[in-house]
Enzyme design. Structure first.
Site, short mmCIF file in Angstrom:
data_model
loop_
_atom_site.label_atom_id
_atom_site.label_comp_id
_atom_site.label_asym_id
_atom_site.label_seq_id
_atom_site.Cartn_x
_atom_site.Cartn_y
_atom_site.Cartn_z
N ASP A 134 33.24 43.70 31.45
CA ASP A 134 33.09 45.05 31.99
C ASP A 134 31.70 45.30 32.55
O ASP A 134 31.48 46.28 33.27
CB ASP A 134 33.43 46.11 30.92
CG ASP A 134 32.56 46.04 29.68
OD1 ASP A 134 31.68 45.16 29.58
OD2 ASP A 134 32.75 46.89 28.78
N GLU A 135 30.76 44.41 32.25
CA GLU A 135 29.38 44.62 32.71
C GLU A 135 29.24 44.52 34.22
O GLU A 135 28.23 44.97 34.79
CB GLU A 135 28.43 43.65 32.00
CG GLU A 135 28.39 43.89 30.50
CD GLU A 135 27.35 43.03 29.79
OE1 GLU A 135 26.21 42.97 30.27
OE2 GLU A 135 27.70 42.44 28.76
#
Length: 356
Positions: A134-135
């Site tokens: 998700d980064e």
């Protein structure tokens, strides 16, 4: 079904291998370079299984990758091999570019060559599953917002930028060459066999050693926490049932500030392994200078994988953390050598702007 799992000696990869091998109808080839975070001890429970095989190789070695694909008659590639620690990417971004970008490029080329030579029936079955983070989406305000599969990319660190680049390559190989791919982006994982440079195992082991428990800044940064075995189940579903060309966000629905996570570990250890003289583990918490480019908050909308593939996490943060703390208390055989020989808990990622 025959799986090739890259990075299968790592934290998430080893959980995937253990999960897949529990099904006797699956055959799993684990291909791993065994860098500092790769650990075959994490696979001790399946190392002699009839449906498991280890291949010591580098994903940048495209000739070996192609040989393995053909020899083991691979149906599904699950590509997890990656450098993954943000702090290390700040100190040394080169390895992240080489592994996460160049390595993924070489994996895609090998997979494409292999796929093109398959009979039509096997071609339809083949999948290249790219596992991401998700980064790549950057960060969110503390008070609102959530990452969906349509969130624009805005990576902040060398690590997340390298993963964003690899995601784009995977989509390009699908759109340009027709390679049947699926993608997934996950929130922060935790659980057994987690290399102790990451927050939860680092805090557990530092606490047991009566060392300071470092918390960046004020500890206000928020993450969504996902138990690693729940993630392994999700990845197997995406790889086998995900729609070609689609991406799926995988999250635990358990947002916590970093400080709240550290405090929860301290409270758990107070009950399970009390300190002497009535002292509390919270007294070891030490606030340290924040790392550069530290994203404020991550939050995952996992409704697509829940709706389309029927996946939901089985562990809450509280139940998963209890299992994790218990595992580290009971398995010094695994983490003791790592703390002695590879990583003793020292601070990483202190490089400042202008000092790359």
């Amino acid at each position: 079904m025959n799986f090739l799992v890259t990075g299968g000696a790592g934290f998430i990869g080893s959980a995937v291998c253990r999960h897949l091998c529990a099904n006797p109808a699956h055959r799993v080839t684990n291909l791993d370079k065994l860098t500092y975070a790769g650990n075959l001890a994490s696979l001790r429970s399946i190392e002699n299984a009839h449906n498991y095989r280890f291949e010591h190789a580098d994903i940048c070695d495209d000739r070996t990758i192609l040989e393995v694909l053909h020899r083991d008659d691979i149906d599904i590639v699950m590509h997890l091999a990656a450098e993954s620690h943000v702090d290390r990417s700040i100190d040394g971004p080169g390895a992240f570019i080489e592994t996460n970008i160049v390595g993924t490029y070489r994996m895609l080329n090998s997979a494409l060559d292999y796929w093109r030579r398959l009979p039509e029936a096997k071609k339809d079955q083949f999948r290249f599953h790219h596992v991401s983070t998700d980064e790549v989406f950057g960060d969110l305000p503390f008070e609102s917002g959530i990452f969906t599969e349509q969130t624009p990319y805005a990576p902040s660190s060398p690590y997340s930028a390298s993963k964003a680049a690899s995601d784009h390559l995977v989509r390009a190989w699908h759109d340009t060459y027709g390679l049947p791919v699926v993608l997934s982006n996950c929130s922060n994982n935790y659980g057994p066999f987690h290399f102790p440079e990451k927050l939860i195992p680092l805090v557990i082991l530092n606490a047991l050693d009566e060392k300071p428990l470092p918390v960046y800044g004020a500890g206000a940064n928020v993450r969504d926490w996902l138990f690693v075995e729940d993630h392994a189940r999700a990845l197997a579903l995406v790889a086998t049932r995900g729609a070609v060309g689609e991406s799926y966000n995988v999250g635990g629905g358990s947002e916590r500030t970093n400080l709240a996570v550290v405090e929860a570990i301290c409270d758990s250890l107070d009950n399970k392994r009390p300190r002497s003289a009535g002292r509390r583990y919270r007294d070891l918490i030490t606030f340290v200078t924040d790392r550069p480019g530290h994203d404020r908050r991550y939050a995952i909308d996992a409704s697509k994988i829940e709706r389309d593939l029927g996946w939901r996490p089985r562990e809450s943060f509280d139940s998963g953390l209890a299992r994790t703390v218990d595992w580290y208390l009971e398995n010094k055989w695994w983490w003791g050598p790592i703390r002695r020989e590879r990583y003793a808990g020292e601070r990483l990622g202190e490089a400042r702007k202008g000092a790359a």
